[in-house]
Design a protein around this motif. Structure first.
Motif, PDB file in Angstrom:
ATOM      1  N   SER A   1       0.805  -1.224   0.000  1.00  0.00           N
ATOM      2  CA  SER A   1       0.000   0.000   0.000  1.00  0.00           C
ATOM      3  C   SER A   1       0.835   1.270   0.000  1.00  0.00           C
ATOM      4  CB  SER A   1      -0.924   0.009   1.224  1.00  0.00           C
ATOM      5  OG  SER A   1      -0.148  -0.027   2.424  1.00  0.00           O
ATOM      6  N   ASP A   2       2.170   1.131  -0.047  1.00  0.00           N
ATOM      7  CA  ASP A   2       3.085   2.279   0.029  1.00  0.00           C
ATOM      8  C   ASP A   2       2.859   3.088   1.298  1.00  0.00           C
ATOM      9  OD1 ASP A   2       4.390   1.693  -2.324  1.00  0.00           O
ATOM     10  OD2 ASP A   2       3.019   2.881  -3.563  1.00  0.00           O
ATOM     11  N   SER A   3       2.516   2.411   2.381  1.00  0.00           N
ATOM     12  CA  SER A   3       2.283   3.084   3.659  1.00  0.00           C
ATOM     13  C   SER A   3       3.537   3.022   4.515  1.00  0.00           C
ATOM     14  CB  SER A   3       1.113   2.433   4.399  1.00  0.00           C
ATOM     15  OG  SER A   3      -0.083   2.567   3.657  1.00  0.00           O
ATOM     16  N   LEU A   4       3.779   4.124   5.240  1.00  0.00           N
ATOM     17  CA  LEU A   4       4.932   4.229   6.120  1.00  0.00           C
ATOM     18  C   LEU A   4       4.437   4.396   7.562  1.00  0.00           C
ATOM     19  CD1 LEU A   4       6.918   6.860   4.000  1.00  0.00           C
ATOM     20  CD2 LEU A   4       6.908   4.379   3.714  1.00  0.00           C
ATOM     21  N   PHE A   5       5.156   3.855   8.518  1.00  0.00           N
ATOM     22  CA  PHE A   5       4.738   3.922   9.915  1.00  0.00           C
ATOM     23  C   PHE A   5       5.900   4.410  10.779  1.00  0.00           C
ATOM     24  CE2 PHE A   5       2.169   0.728   7.815  1.00  0.00           C
ATOM     25  CZ  PHE A   5       0.873   1.037   8.237  1.00  0.00           C
ATOM     26  N   ASP A   6       5.521   5.251  11.782  1.00  0.00           N
ATOM     27  CA  ASP A   6       6.501   5.834  12.710  1.00  0.00           C
ATOM     28  C   ASP A   6       7.606   6.546  11.943  1.00  0.00           C
ATOM     29  OD1 ASP A   6       5.108   4.889  14.937  1.00  0.00           O
ATOM     30  OD2 ASP A   6       6.131   2.950  14.839  1.00  0.00           O
ATOM     31  N   ILE A   7       7.231   7.672  11.368  1.00  0.00           N
ATOM     32  CA  ILE A   7       8.113   8.426  10.474  1.00  0.00           C
ATOM     33  C   ILE A   7       8.805   9.543  11.237  1.00  0.00           C
ATOM     34  CG2 ILE A   7       8.229   9.772   8.356  1.00  0.00           C
ATOM     35  CD1 ILE A   7       5.477   8.451   7.669  1.00  0.00           C
ATOM     36  N   THR A   8      10.096   9.677  11.017  1.00  0.00           N
ATOM     37  CA  THR A   8      10.868  10.822  11.506  1.00  0.00           C
ATOM     38  C   THR A   8      11.507  11.498  10.296  1.00  0.00           C
ATOM     39  OG1 THR A   8      11.357   9.690  13.583  1.00  0.00           O
ATOM     40  CG2 THR A   8      12.719  11.587  13.019  1.00  0.00           C
ATOM     41  N   LEU A   9      11.258  12.797  10.165  1.00  0.00           N
ATOM     42  CA  LEU A   9      11.709  13.521   8.974  1.00  0.00           C
ATOM     43  C   LEU A   9      12.463  14.772   9.407  1.00  0.00           C
ATOM     44  CD1 LEU A   9      11.705  13.934   5.888  1.00  0.00           C
ATOM     45  CD2 LEU A   9       9.495  15.063   6.118  1.00  0.00           C
ATOM     46  N   PHE A  10      13.678  14.938   8.878  1.00  0.00           N
ATOM     47  CA  PHE A  10      14.492  16.124   9.140  1.00  0.00           C
ATOM     48  C   PHE A  10      14.522  16.965   7.861  1.00  0.00           C
ATOM     49  CE2 PHE A  10      16.031  12.698  11.800  1.00  0.00           C
ATOM     50  CZ  PHE A  10      16.118  13.280  13.055  1.00  0.00           C
ATOM     51  N   GLN A  11      14.064  18.206   7.986  1.00  0.00           N
ATOM     52  CA  GLN A  11      14.053  19.114   6.830  1.00  0.00           C
ATOM     53  C   GLN A  11      15.158  20.140   7.004  1.00  0.00           C
ATOM     54  OE1 GLN A  11      10.279  20.789   5.055  1.00  0.00           O
ATOM     55  NE2 GLN A  11      11.124  22.701   5.898  1.00  0.00           N
ATOM     56  N   GLN A  12      16.061  20.225   6.041  1.00  0.00           N
ATOM     57  CA  GLN A  12      17.195  21.137   6.128  1.00  0.00           C
ATOM     58  C   GLN A  12      16.822  22.527   5.629  1.00  0.00           C
ATOM     59  OE1 GLN A  12      20.430  19.334   3.971  1.00  0.00           O
ATOM     60  NE2 GLN A  12      20.238  17.375   5.042  1.00  0.00           N
ATOM     61  N   PRO A  13      17.484  23.568   6.132  1.00  0.00           N
ATOM     62  CA  PRO A  13      17.149  24.942   5.710  1.00  0.00           C
ATOM     63  C   PRO A  13      17.711  25.265   4.325  1.00  0.00           C
ATOM     64  CG  PRO A  13      18.948  24.979   7.290  1.00  0.00           C
ATOM     65  CD  PRO A  13      18.502  23.547   7.194  1.00  0.00           C
ATOM     66  N   MET A  14      16.953  24.983   3.313  1.00  0.00           N
ATOM     67  CA  MET A  14      17.374  25.271   1.945  1.00  0.00           C
ATOM     68  C   MET A  14      16.137  25.429   1.069  1.00  0.00           C
ATOM     69  SD  MET A  14      18.807  21.471   0.881  1.00  0.00           S
ATOM     70  CE  MET A  14      19.259  22.026  -0.764  1.00  0.00           C
ATOM     71  N   ASN A  15      16.322  26.079  -0.075  1.00  0.00           N
ATOM     72  CA  ASN A  15      15.219  26.323  -1.017  1.00  0.00           C
ATOM     73  C   ASN A  15      14.045  27.036  -0.340  1.00  0.00           C
ATOM     74  OD1 ASN A  15      16.691  24.964  -3.003  1.00  0.00           O
ATOM     75  ND2 ASN A  15      15.791  22.990  -2.457  1.00  0.00           N
ATOM     76  N   ASN A  16      14.382  28.104   0.405  1.00  0.00           N
ATOM     77  CA  ASN A  16      13.367  28.937   1.078  1.00  0.00           C
ATOM     78  C   ASN A  16      12.559  28.155   2.112  1.00  0.00           C
ATOM     79  OD1 ASN A  16      14.046  31.232  -0.488  1.00  0.00           O
ATOM     80  ND2 ASN A  16      12.719  30.511  -2.157  1.00  0.00           N
ATOM     81  N   LYS A  17      13.130  27.106   2.654  1.00  0.00           N
ATOM     82  CA  LYS A  17      12.458  26.329   3.693  1.00  0.00           C
ATOM     83  C   LYS A  17      13.277  26.393   4.978  1.00  0.00           C
ATOM     84  CE  LYS A  17      10.326  23.024   0.506  1.00  0.00           C
ATOM     85  NZ  LYS A  17      10.205  21.594   0.122  1.00  0.00           N
ATOM     86  N   ASP A  18      12.549  26.496   6.099  1.00  0.00           N
ATOM     87  CA  ASP A  18      13.218  26.555   7.393  1.00  0.00           C
ATOM     88  C   ASP A  18      13.595  25.154   7.858  1.00  0.00           C
ATOM     89  OD1 ASP A  18      12.946  29.354   7.642  1.00  0.00           O
ATOM     90  OD2 ASP A  18      10.860  29.106   8.264  1.00  0.00           O
ATOM     91  N   ARG A  19      14.523  25.110   8.790  1.00  0.00           N
ATOM     92  CA  ARG A  19      14.876  23.842   9.397  1.00  0.00           C
ATOM     93  C   ARG A  19      13.704  23.317  10.197  1.00  0.00           C
ATOM     94  NH1 ARG A  19      17.941  22.509  14.188  1.00  0.00           N
ATOM     95  NH2 ARG A  19      18.184  24.748  14.599  1.00  0.00           N
ATOM     96  N   ALA A  20      13.388  22.046  10.027  1.00  0.00           N
ATOM     97  CA  ALA A  20      12.208  21.491  10.686  1.00  0.00           C
ATOM     98  C   ALA A  20      12.460  20.049  11.094  1.00  0.00           C
ATOM     99  CB  ALA A  20      10.991  21.587   9.784  1.00  0.00           C
ATOM    100  N   TYR A  21      11.722  19.637  12.109  1.00  0.00           N
ATOM    101  CA  TYR A  21      11.796  18.277  12.648  1.00  0.00           C
ATOM    102  C   TYR A  21      10.370  17.765  12.735  1.00  0.00           C
ATOM    103  CZ  TYR A  21      12.602  14.608  16.163  1.00  0.00           C
ATOM    104  OH  TYR A  21      12.642  13.420  16.844  1.00  0.00           O
ATOM    105  N   ILE A  22      10.031  16.737  11.954  1.00  0.00           N
ATOM    106  CA  ILE A  22       8.648  16.272  11.824  1.00  0.00           C
ATOM    107  C   ILE A  22       8.553  14.813  12.239  1.00  0.00           C
ATOM    108  CG2 ILE A  22       6.691  15.984  10.241  1.00  0.00           C
ATOM    109  CD1 ILE A  22       8.003  18.116   8.447  1.00  0.00           C
ATOM    110  N   ILE A  23       7.549  14.498  13.046  1.00  0.00           N
ATOM    111  CA  ILE A  23       7.272  13.129  13.469  1.00  0.00           C
ATOM    112  C   ILE A  23       5.815  12.816  13.188  1.00  0.00           C
ATOM    113  CG2 ILE A  23       7.083  11.572  15.457  1.00  0.00           C
ATOM    114  CD1 ILE A  23       9.497  12.836  16.642  1.00  0.00           C
ATOM    115  N   ALA A  24       5.540  11.652  12.588  1.00  0.00           N
ATOM    116  CA  ALA A  24       4.167  11.257  12.273  1.00  0.00           C
ATOM    117  C   ALA A  24       4.005   9.768  12.521  1.00  0.00           C
ATOM    118  CB  ALA A  24       3.822  11.601  10.829  1.00  0.00           C
ATOM    119  N   GLU A  25       2.755   9.386  12.890  1.00  0.00           N
ATOM    120  CA  GLU A  25       2.473   7.977  13.126  1.00  0.00           C
ATOM    121  C   GLU A  25       2.415   7.183  11.830  1.00  0.00           C
ATOM    122  OE1 GLU A  25      -1.104   7.626  15.324  1.00  0.00           O
ATOM    123  OE2 GLU A  25      -0.326   8.657  17.116  1.00  0.00           O
ATOM    124  N   LYS A  26       1.911   7.825  10.773  1.00  0.00           N
ATOM    125  CA  LYS A  26       1.699   7.108   9.520  1.00  0.00           C
ATOM    126  C   LYS A  26       1.911   8.053   8.341  1.00  0.00           C
ATOM    127  CE  LYS A  26      -1.727   4.242   7.093  1.00  0.00           C
ATOM    128  NZ  LYS A  26      -3.105   3.689   7.111  1.00  0.00           N
TER     129      LYS A  26
END
Length: 475
Positions: free
Chosen positions: A172-197
């Motif tokens: 199903s292309d489903s992901l579980f317990d996701i941790t995502l690190f977004q770097q400050p580039m391309n007009n985007k701020d540094r971010a730390y994202i956690i999601a269950e699914k």
């Protein structure tokens, strides 16, 4: 009789054809398998178009042709002349007074034409094929891996993001317990994202939507350079992110825009480079000639060695009014202070000259190595194709003397000869590139040795001459 000989010559040429083609395509297949085994890791898992893979294989077939043709000639020659001798046809010719060289001559002439064609191919077609293959290899190497997430493994294949997923449902292309690190580039701020699914949804070949469910994010913003980061916390039930996959696609570059190496240049182009390198060496030598103001001379210093001198002399004469110096010019003055300055200035000029001399020697040595590398490739473009002629001169008498025309026996002899040939060629190349032997010696030695052996064996078959007779006549 002449008609019989002509018919026999044509028959021998035909006997060469089938073994040659069989051995040639067999060797091409083996070399192709070797190529695929060596480079399979660079071709799998990168979503490279099949047409690019096919083009890469085709361009690499060029060097395989240059290697396989001489080897096929040797096997075919051993089989054809071995079969000819096995059927006692040579005995019949000798009894008729026919020189064995007459049955070797047409095959030898054909090998000369093959040498010319293969040399042209090696000088004109092979460099262009190598350049295209080299460019494709570079394009494939710099292509980033596809979007291939794996459980509990950090993935940073997409610029600006680092993923860590605990579990993946491939169906199903489903992901579980996701941790995502977004770097400050391309007009985007540094971010730390956690999601269950999360759910991956493809928008196009160059974009992918990531739907995140039940999670939170920490965004680090900085209003200005001098202020501290402001942390913004957001909780979400659903958050959609668009991931740019354009960097993951295969980008084809123009081979002509890339620099060429010695294996992607024709002989004429390499000789032009060699000529320019020789001129650069002459310019480096002129640096020493023009730098005559610091050129050490026994006439001026009174010493035979100069670079071993240090400042000890100047330090030892610091507390006396005058000193006797081993340098002639310093003895003119009676003042210790002036002597110290003369010593110091002389040593400074000598150190500068030593540095210049070492730099010039290093530059000359580097250019000599490059010259050797280019000349090795120039000779190689002729020496390997010329092996077609050499293997006829060697293989024809050996095949006649062994009197066996089966493939197994020919393959056995060929394996031994070719092993020594390629080892000698590779070692000769290395020795030439290290300036131990000349490029001509490195690339042509084994060809010359086999040619001498082959000519001797042909003379032995034609006249019965033997080296033993020379020593017996001396006795």
């Amino acid at each position: 009789m002449n008609k019989y000989i002509n018919k026999l010559q044509i028959d021998l040429l035909k006997r060469h054809l089938n073994p040659f083609l069989f051995c040639f395509f067999t060797l091409m297949f083996i070399l192709l398998l070797q190529f695929l085994i060596l480079h399979i890791d660079n071709l799998i898992g990168k979503d490279i178009p099949l047409s690019i893979v096919a083009e890469l294989i085709v361009t690499n077939l060029a060097y395989m042709v240059v290697l396989a043709a001489p080897m096929a000639v040797l096997v075919a020659t051993l089989m054809a002349y071995g079969k000819f001798s096995e059927l006692n046809e040579l005995t019949a010719l000798r009894s008729s007074g026919v020189n064995p060289m007459k049955i070797i001559r047409p095959v030898l002439t054909t090998s000369v034409f093959l040498f010319i064609g293969l040399a042209w191919f090696s000088n004109n077609i092979l460099p262009e094929a190598n350049q295209k293959a080299r460019s494709l290899f570079i394009d494939i190497r710099i292509k980033k891996p596809g979007f291939d997430l794996k459980p509990n493994i950090f993935y940073d294949g997409i610029d600006g993001y680092t993923f860590l997923v605990e579990r993946i449902d491939g169906e199903s292309d489903s992901l579980f317990d996701i941790t995502l690190f977004q770097q400050p580039m391309n007009n985007k701020d540094r971010a730390y994202i956690i999601a269950e699914k999360g759910l991956l949804v493809s928008r196009s070949e160059q974009a992918l939507n990531l739907h995140l469910i039940n999670g939170y994010s920490l965004k680090f913003t900085q209003p200005n350079r001098n202020s501290d980061d402001i942390i913004e916390r957001n909780t979400f039930e659903k958050h959609v992110m668009t991931l740019d996959l354009s960097d993951l696609s295969f980008m084809r570059s123009n081979p002509e825009e890339r620099n060429r190496s010695d294996r992607t240049m024709s002989s004429k182009a390499m000789l032009v480079v060699v000529d320019s390198l020789y001129k650069e060496i002459e310019n480096q030598l002129e640096v020493l000639i023009k730098n005559n103001s610091v050129y050490p001379s026994e006439a001026y210093t009174g010493k035979q060695t100069f670079f071993s001198k240090d400042l000890a002399l100047a330090e030892n004469v610091a507390n006396i009014s005058s000193a006797n110096s081993p340098y002639i010019m310093e003895n003119i003055s009676q003042k210790a202070d002036l002597q110290r300055r003369l010593v110091s200035e002389s040593l400074r000029h000598l150190r500068e000259y030593k540095s210049t001399l070492e730099s010039v020697n290093a530059n000359i040595e580097w250019r000599k190595l490059r010259i050797a590398g280019y000349l090795v490739e120039v000779h190689k473009k002729l020496s390997i194709p010329f092996a077609c002629v050499v293997f006829i001169l060697f293989g024809a008498p050996v095949g006649i003397m062994t009197k066996r025309g089966n493939f197994g026996f020919a393959a056995l002899i060929s394996t031994v000869v070719l092993t020594f040939y390629w080892v000698a060629l590779i070692q000769g190349e290395k020795l030439a590139e290290r300036l131990i032997v000349s490029p001509f010696t490195g690339m042509w030695t084994f060809n010359i040795v086999l040619t001498i052996i082959g000519v001797y064996l042909i003379i032995h078959l034609s006249t019965g001459f033997s080296i033993k007779e020379i020593f017996e006549n001396r006795d």
